[in-house]
Scaffold this active site. Structure first.
Site, PDB file in Angstrom:
ATOM      1  N   ASP A  61      -0.740 -26.613  16.989  1.00  0.00           N
ATOM      2  CA  ASP A  61       0.516 -25.979  16.598  1.00  0.00           C
ATOM      3  C   ASP A  61       0.681 -24.722  17.435  1.00  0.00           C
ATOM      4  O   ASP A  61      -0.040 -24.516  18.419  1.00  0.00           O
ATOM      5  CB  ASP A  61       0.576 -25.711  15.088  1.00  0.00           C
ATOM      6  CG  ASP A  61      -0.443 -24.679  14.614  1.00  0.00           C
ATOM      7  OD1 ASP A  61      -1.120 -24.045  15.465  1.00  0.00           O
ATOM      8  OD2 ASP A  61      -0.560 -24.486  13.388  1.00  0.00           O
TER       9      ASP A  61
ATOM     10  N   ARG B 266       5.423 -21.720   3.486  1.00  0.00           N
ATOM     11  CA  ARG B 266       5.100 -20.668   4.452  1.00  0.00           C
ATOM     12  C   ARG B 266       6.349 -20.332   5.261  1.00  0.00           C
ATOM     13  O   ARG B 266       6.777 -21.112   6.114  1.00  0.00           O
ATOM     14  CB  ARG B 266       3.971 -21.104   5.385  1.00  0.00           C
ATOM     15  CG  ARG B 266       3.645 -20.037   6.436  1.00  0.00           C
ATOM     16  CD  ARG B 266       2.282 -20.189   7.073  1.00  0.00           C
ATOM     17  NE  ARG B 266       2.162 -21.337   7.957  1.00  0.00           N
ATOM     18  CZ  ARG B 266       1.170 -21.506   8.842  1.00  0.00           C
ATOM     19  NH1 ARG B 266       0.206 -20.605   8.932  1.00  0.00           N
ATOM     20  NH2 ARG B 266       1.116 -22.582   9.596  1.00  0.00           N
TER      21      ARG B 266
END
Length: 532
Positions: A451, A163
């Site tokens: 996150d 990613r």
């Protein structure tokens, strides 16, 4: 000045010459020169669309792409490595995580340069080195406590799906012709340049090989089109067959939810599926409808679940869209993490993750995410019970029509805005940002894996409550800047006393900036990046 107008200004990283080769930098520079104008145009279109949402307070499916939604088409068949994706583990690309993720027993590892990585120059370069070493099966790691980690020699390792960063983030340490290069071009370009041929050369012996990617923060099918152009260009420049790259798009913005069909269509030669990026999705709802009145005010973060009406509509539409078009539908992250020290916490986490994954498997998803190796068996069991020996359930298309009103039914969530919820938002935001400023992108806080996405929810929810004059259900207090600043100051004093030596002052100033600014900052990582 480096070769071909390229300048590297970041601090030296051990073995960086293996990643930042002249040819690799030239490849990234070519991506920048070819596609940077298009990226900037798309970022401008984001601002224009947000202005329209502010004016109308609504969204709808695009009339100009009705033929795409009505058409009879499918994405390219999935490669062998991506047929069965029932368990995917996510995490940053540090050396220990790389080994643990590949050994975890998950089918896929999302190697994350985005929300689970603090984008220090060291993390960017070292992450690329770790992926190269992993693909060469020469990676190992010894902790400060003397514990050794290595790849299991005879085990089938997880398939790596990288990613890169989203379109909005620049990489300040790499410039071309005086301009910073987009983090997306850096992360994608370096990984593809160094590893695409290596992966394909091993394909006969290793069915888990291929240049595969997760695409974050996509807001429109035009942004997916740009990625498709990048893929086509990169494959042509490298002499690799068109369609070799495969990408799964995270549907983690409310605008993308209204363009799922179009996003798959734009990427149809390279598409592998869509993912329900649930945490960023909540952030996106707040961000886009922050000034649309009470009906879009979210209650306490921890009370908004996947059974909330607007979240249930979003996931139903995602599964329908994917399976209608032959793509995989991948479920989202259950943030609960197990504890190897506290049996009660561990049991509670396992039960919550089990229920979440059983719901997703029963709802038609083909796989889902976990954040910890101990959760891989839990997720696998949930999907095994539904899939059996089948690699996926793409042949099943859920019935029912999802409407724009259902996607936007935030008010139907119920729940309350409470002092406890406000306090939790401050607690999570401060702790996460301080860790992020020290180079940590995935952080365990209160038995949840946080996150950048969950930190965005915390600060954006505070902004929304302040600007909508929310009155807290449990205390009767009106949420205003002074109340928030008082909570920040109290939490800061406690944290500085308990954990001296951290970047708590910087974290508090940044959190206050992004939570209480008059104008809503699009991403906390943009001003935060200046502090890295």
């Amino acid at each position: 000045m480096g070769q071909s107008g390229t300048t590297v200004s970041g601090p030296h990283v051990e073995r960086q010459e293996e990643v930042l080769t002249p040819d690799a930098l030239a490849f990234v520079a070519d991506l920048h020169r070819t596609f940077e104008p298009g990226r900037r145009e798309l970022l401008a279109l984001r601002r224009q669309r947000r202005a329209r949402i502010a004016e109308t307070g609504t969204l709808d499916f695009l009339p100009e792409t009705a033929e795409v939604r009505a058409g009879d088409w499918q994405v390219a068949p999935a490669p062998r490595a991506l047929q069965d994706r029932r368990v995917e583990i996510t995490g940053p690309t540090d050396r220990k995580m790389t080994i643990n993720a590949l050994n975890s027993g998950a089918r896929v590892w999302l190697a994350d340069f985005e929300d689970a990585t603090s984008p220090t120059w060291h993390n960017v370069v070292d992450g690329q080195l770790n992926l190269i070493d992993a693909l060469e099966r020469r990676i190992d790691f010894t902790s400060a406590e003397g514990k050794s980690y290595a790849l299991r020699p005879d085990a089938e390792l997880a398939t790596i799906v990288v990613r890169p960063r989203g379109w909005h983030l620049d990489e300040a340490h790499l410039t071309v012709d005086g301009e910073p290069v987009a983090g997306a071009f850096v992360d994608f370009g370096l990984y593809f340049f160094h590893n695409a041929a290596r992966l394909l050369a091993r394909g006969e012996q290793d069915p888990n090989s291929g240049p595969y990617f997760y695409l974050p923060k996509t807001e429109s099918h035009l942004e997916a089109r740009l990625w498709n152009d990048v893929f086509t260009h990169a494959q042509r420049a490298s002499g690799i067959a068109h369609g070799t790259i495969r990408a799964t798009v995270l549907i983690e913005t409310i605008t993308a939810a209204f363009e799922m069909e179009e996003i798959l269509y734009e990427l149809r030669d390279h598409a592998a599926g869509l993912n329900a990026g649930r945490w960023d999705y909540l952030f996106s709802v707040i961000k886009n409808f922050r000034d649309a009145g009470e009906r879009f005010v979210l209650p306490d973060r921890n009370t908004v679940g996947m059974t909330s009406p607007f979240m249930r509509a979003y996931t139903q539409l995602l599964v329908q869209t994917c399976h209608r078009r032959g793509a995989h539908a991948i479920g989202g992250m259950a943030a609960f993490i197990p504890s190897r020290r506290d049996p009660e916490v561990n049991a509670a986490a396992l039960e919550k993750v089990r229920a979440d994954k059983e719901r997703e498997a029963g709802g038609g998803f083909d796989g889902s995410w976990v954040a910890h190796p101990d959760l891989v068996p839990v997720c696998r069991a949930a999907f095994d019970a539904v899939l059996g020996e089948r690699p996926n359930q793409k042949d099943i298309v859920p019935e029912g029509r999802v409407t724009p009103d259902q996607l936007l039914d935030v008010a139907g969530t119920g729940g309350q805005c409470t002092h406890a919820g406000l306090h939790n938002a401050v607690q999570v935001g401060l702790r996460y940002i301080e860790a992020w400023l020290r180079g940590l992108g995935a952080v365990a806080i209160f038995n949840l894996m946080e996150d950048a996405a969950t930190a965005e929810i915390s600060r954006s929810q505070i902004w929304q409550w302040v600007h909508n004059g929310v009155v807290l259900a449990d205390t009767g207090e009106k949420v205003g800047p002074e109340l928030v600043r008082r909570l920040i100051a109290e939490e800061l004093a406690a944290l500085e006393g308990e954990f001296p030596g951290g970047r708590w002052g910087d974290a508090a100033r940044l959190f206050e900036q992004v939570a209480l600014a008059d104008e809503f900052p699009d991403f906390l990582t943009l001003p935060g990046y200046e502090l890295l």
